[in-house]
Design an enzyme around this catalytic site. Structure first.
Site, short mmCIF file in Angstrom:
data_model
loop_
_atom_site.label_atom_id
_atom_site.label_comp_id
_atom_site.label_asym_id
_atom_site.label_seq_id
_atom_site.Cartn_x
_atom_site.Cartn_y
_atom_site.Cartn_z
N ASP A 116 0.82 -1.21 0.00
CA ASP A 116 0.00 0.00 0.00
C ASP A 116 0.86 1.26 0.00
O ASP A 116 1.39 1.66 1.04
CB ASP A 116 -0.91 -0.03 1.25
CG ASP A 116 -1.80 1.19 1.34
OD1 ASP A 116 -2.38 1.42 2.42
OD2 ASP A 116 -1.91 1.94 0.34
O1 D9Y Z 1 -8.96 3.26 2.43
C1 D9Y Z 1 -8.35 3.16 1.36
N1 D9Y Z 1 -8.54 4.08 0.37
C2 D9Y Z 1 -9.58 5.03 0.46
C3 D9Y Z 1 -10.73 4.58 -0.46
C4 D9Y Z 1 -11.86 5.61 -0.45
C5 D9Y Z 1 -11.35 7.00 -0.77
C6 D9Y Z 1 -10.21 7.41 0.13
C7 D9Y Z 1 -9.06 6.41 0.12
N2 D9Y Z 1 -7.47 2.18 1.08
C8 D9Y Z 1 -7.44 1.04 1.98
C9 D9Y Z 1 -8.35 -0.05 1.48
O2 D9Y Z 1 -9.65 0.39 1.23
C10 D9Y Z 1 -8.30 -1.12 2.54
N3 D9Y Z 1 -9.32 -2.19 2.36
C11 D9Y Z 1 -9.47 -2.95 3.61
C12 D9Y Z 1 -10.60 -3.94 3.53
C13 D9Y Z 1 -10.43 -4.83 2.33
C14 D9Y Z 1 -10.17 -4.07 1.05
C15 D9Y Z 1 -9.04 -3.06 1.20
C16 D9Y Z 1 -6.86 -1.60 2.57
O3 D9Y Z 1 -6.25 -1.13 3.77
C17 D9Y Z 1 -5.65 0.15 3.49
C18 D9Y Z 1 -6.03 0.45 2.09
O4 D9Y Z 1 -6.13 -0.87 1.60
#
Ligand code: D9Y
Length: 327
Positions: free
Chosen positions: A33
């Site tokens: 990430d």
């Molecule tokens: O939160 C974000 N991006 C945001 C998306 C919306 C707009 C702002 C940025 N990235 C995260 C992602 O969603 C996470 N997720 C967890 C559950 C399963 C899928 C992956 C995983 O953990 C950190 C990273 O990757």
């Protein structure tokens, strides 16, 4: 100590890419990430209800494990997911790149989104160490720890579209993985991200619109989140597209032909194929778009839908920069 590791799509929609990482011989599948800076893993310290389906790191089985007494971590991501726990150091190996004394953050709590994402055993953060969440002392990312042992202080991302494994390379730029020249752009590290200013956009065969777009290159975010002006211009060219508040974004008939989206990086025009923007089925015969609004985030996010169309260089030299090339 250069290395190369496969990045495998977690599902049919490339929601995330998982890479095998060995911690003192225990191999877990981690989500690399570039939007965060903590290396954390599912562990035997989690409640058993949260362990189910995941590969767990067990520090008691590691001969090189050194607990950092009194150190803690707690992270919340942009999508509201999060995790927290304790810290130690161990030997961490990614492809051919092995480092000792790497901070490994043990999860004692994870949010439901991580519990249900059973292919994911944790994250390996590749943003700048300034946003690492460990207290009382922030820890280095794997890349920062490895940097001095690499031929060149860089890593590259060559993510693929649908069902194909890509690679992350550490220490080298493999010229067989891209075509043409690499365009480099300055990075502002003030927020701890690989943040840069895009130069504009074009939809399909339309004319290029010059506009400054403050964006981050984020392998941990699935979609492209851009200003409303871009989103509106894009879906205007997709018949039957509309914002669906029940889905939380733009949807369109799955049968629609999607135009390419061109995003400017300096003078380079990065083309995201229209097919990449049909992200996944939403409901009925509607599909969910891979381009969505960045409103409320504070900056744009060039996530996997964009990154997998390019060969990307994350240059961690004393003046960090990003490089992009077609492939
Ligand atoms: O939160 C974000 N991006 C945001 C998306 C919306 C707009 C702002 C940025 N990235 C995260 C992602 O969603 C996470 N997720 C967890 C559950 C399963 C899928 C992956 C995983 O953990 C950190 C990273 O990757």
């Amino acid at each position: 100590n250069d290395g190369s590791v496969t990045a495998s799509p977690e599902d049919a929609y490339d929601s995330e890419y998982l890479c095998p990482v060995s911690i003192d011989g225990q191999t877990l599948a981690l989500d690399f990430d570039t939007g965060s800076a903590d290396l954390w893993v599912f562990s035997t310290s989690l409640p058993s209800s949260e362990q189910k389906g995941h590969t767990l790191f067990d520090p008691s089985k590691s001969t090189n494990w050194k607990a950092l007494s009194g150190y803690k971590w707690n992270i919340t991501y942009g999508d509201g997911s999060g995790a927290s726990g304790t810290v130690g150091t161990d030997v961490v190996t990614v492809g051919g790149t092995s480092v000792s004394g790497q901070a490994v953050e043990i999860a004692t709590k994870v949010s439901s989104a991580f519990v249900s994402d059973t292919a994911n055993d944790g994250l390996l953060g590749l943003a700048f160490s300034s946003i690492n969440t460990v207290t009382p002392k922030a820890q280095h990312t794997f890349f920062d720890t490895a940097k001095s042992s690499l031929s060149s202080p860089v890593f590259t991302a060559d993510l693929k579209h649908r069902q194909l494994p890509g690679t992350y390379d550490f220490g080298t730029i493999d010229s067989s993985k891209y075509t043409g020249t690499i365009t480099y752009i300055d990075v502002d590290t003030a927020n701890g991200f690989w943040e840069f200013t895009g130069s504009g956009y074009a939809v399909g065969s339309g004319s290029f619109v010059s506009s400054s777009i403050d964006a981050i290159a984020d392998t941990g975010t699935t979609l492209i989140y851009v200003p409303d002006a871009v989103v509106t211009a894009y879906y205007k060219q997709v018949s039957g597209a509309s914002y669906d508040s029940s889905q939380g974004g733009y949807t369109f008939p799955c049968s629609a032909t999607l135009p390419n989206l061109t995003l400017g990086i300096g003078s380079y025009h990065a083309v995201v194929p229209g097919q990449y923007i049909n992200y996944s089925p939403a409901s009925g015969s509607k599909c969910f778009g891979g381009v969505q609004s960045d409103s409320g985030i504070g900056f744009s996010i060039y996530g996997d839908v964009f990154l997998k169309s390019q060969f990307v260089i994350f240059d961690g030299s004393s003046t960090p920069r990003l490089g992009f090339a077609a492939k």
